[in-house]
Structure formats: C-alpha cells, structure tokens
Design an enzyme around this catalytic site. Structure first.
Site: not given
Ligand code: ADP
Ligand code: AMP
Length: 214
Positions: A13, A88, A127, A160, A171
């Site tokens: 995302k 969420r 990541r 992270r 999660r």
């Molecule tokens: P989210 O915001 O949904 O938690 P991220 O955008 O941080 O996810 O992506 C999670 C991990 O997957 C990161 O390490 C990112 O670089 C990698 N990633 C994102 N999109 C792709 C893709 N299309 N193919 C492979 N790896 C990806």
């Molecule tokens: P993210 O960076 O989106 O993966 O979020 C990391 C963490 O932040 C999540 O696992 C939750 O603990 C918290 N968080 C982020 N967005 C929300 C939300 N909309 N509602 C509740 N917790 C959130």
C-alpha cells in the site's frame, strides 16, 4: 481524487501510495507514518500508539479517527488525498464517511492491493523503511541504490520493530478480523477496485493508474 489503499500489512500500500501521490500531486496520508513520527519525537500520542504497535495490535479508534478527519480538512487536501493504512476498522470507515458527508463529499476509490498471506512474511522480513521521508524498500525485490541508505533523502534505513515474524503473524490475524470486512463495506459503497499485488511494483502501479485514469 480521494483514494483509500486497502490491503494486508505488507501488501504494498505504502509503496504504491507514494507513487500515486507523486503522479496525481495529492498528499499521501499514512497513519502508520504519523504514529512512527510521533514515536520518534516522543509525543504523548507516540507513547500511547507504541504500546499497541509493538504488539501488532491496532491503535484504538479514538486516537486515530480525529487525527485523520482533521488532516483531510487541511488546505493541501483540497484537490484530493490518498489514505494509506486508514481506515482499518468499520468504525473508522464510518467516521470517515460521516466526516466527508458533512463536507458534502465522499471517497472516490478504495483500491484493494491483494496479496496472499504466504507472500507477506517474506515481504515484511525484507522491508527496510526510511523514518525520515516514509520511503520503503525491500532488500531483494526493491533494494536502495546504496545499501542501508534512502535513495530519496539520504537518511539511514531501518528494519521496523513490528516486522519481526511473530508480530507479523499477529498483524495478519488482526487484519483478517478487523480490516478485511472493509472490502465488503466499500464494495457496497460501489467504489471498490481490486488489483493483483503479487505482480512487480511497476505492473501493480499500471493496474492502479488504469483504474484512476490519466
Ligand atoms: P504496506 O504499506 O502495505 O504495509 P509496503 O509498501 O511497505 O506495504 O511494502 C511491503 C514490502 O514489500 C516492502 O519491503 C516493499 O519494498 C515490498 N514491496 C512492495 N510492493 C512490492 C511488489 N510489487 N513486489 C515486491 N515487493 C514489493
Ligand atoms: P502501517 O505502517 O500501516 O503498517 O501501520 C503500523 C501500525 O500502526 C499498525 O500495525 C497499527 O498498530 C498502527 N496503525 C496504523 N494505522 C492505523 C489505523 N488506521 N488504526 C489503528 N492502528 C493503526
């Protein structure tokens, strides 16, 4: 254009939201980034949020909803915005719908980035995040040009704490229980679009821009 990014943690995302925000010149609003910035600055909100985030749990709705409904009323959101990681829960979605209703408007698209659970653990373990500008990398699939350094702002990349495998499992469970029902919520609202998030970054981006238009 007002867009919500839906999908499991690690679905991509944030990666896609950054590209969409740049292409359409709208702010990228990530609640995860907002909480991490508050933790870094040791604010009261950061201290409270950390308790939940470290356990892989959601931060309570009462700490989250006003934050976003205030943010989307700021000047830079006039031409739209992209929400990443919010809503969420169903109560968060309802708070957002009501806040926009009062402003006489509504979301345009909810894009579900679909990635099966078995791909998620791999994505999370590789990541690397930039806590300064919010950019995200993957040590294998999307590496930075220089190991450990953000391409965009030069800050040091970190792993992270909530990307530890046990926390990722938690999660994912929380996602299925509390966030997945939003797919139905936005399907009923008539704005749900689904893209295959297992494809390469640029292919996923193309699927999304095909939906959003030029
Ligand atoms: P989210 O915001 O949904 O938690 P991220 O955008 O941080 O996810 O992506 C999670 C991990 O997957 C990161 O390490 C990112 O670089 C990698 N990633 C994102 N999109 C792709 C893709 N299309 N193919 C492979 N790896 C990806
Ligand atoms: P993210 O960076 O989106 O993966 O979020 C990391 C963490 O932040 C999540 O696992 C939750 O603990 C918290 N968080 C982020 N967005 C929300 C939300 N909309 N509602 C509740 N917790 C959130």
């Amino acid at each position: 254009m007002k867009i919500i990014m839906l999908g499991a943690p690690g679905a991509g995302k944030g990666t896609q939201a950054q590209k969409i925000a740049a292409k359409y010149d709208i702010p990228h609003i990530s609640t995860g980034d907002i909480f991490r910035a508050n933790i870094k600055n040791n604010t009261e909100l950061g201290k409270k949020a950390k308790e939940y985030m470290d356990q892989g749990l959601l931060v309570p709705d009462e700490l989250t909803c006003d934050l976003v409904t205030d943010r989307i009323q700021q000047d830079d959101c006039k031409n739209g915005f992209i929400l990443d990681g919010f809503p969420r829960t169903i109560p968060q979605a309802e708070a957002l719908t009501n806040a926009l209703n009062k402003l006489g408007t509504a979301m345009d698209y909810a894009i579900d980035v679909d990635v099966p659970d078995e791909n998620i653990v791999n994505r999370m373990s590789g990541r690397r995040a930039c806590l300064k500008c919010g950019a995200t990398y993957h040590i294998v699939t999307i590496p930075p040009k220089k190991e450990g350094i953000c391409d965009k702002c030069g800050a040091e990349l970190v792993q992270r704490e909530d990307d530890a495998p046990e926390t990722v499992q938690k999660r994912l469970t929380v996602y299925h229980e509390q966030t997945q029902p939003l797919i139905d919520y936005y399907k009923k609202a008539g704005i749900l679009k689904t893209v295959d998030g297992t494809k390469d970054l640029e292919d996923v981006f193309k699927s999304i821009t095909d939906i959003l238009g030029a």
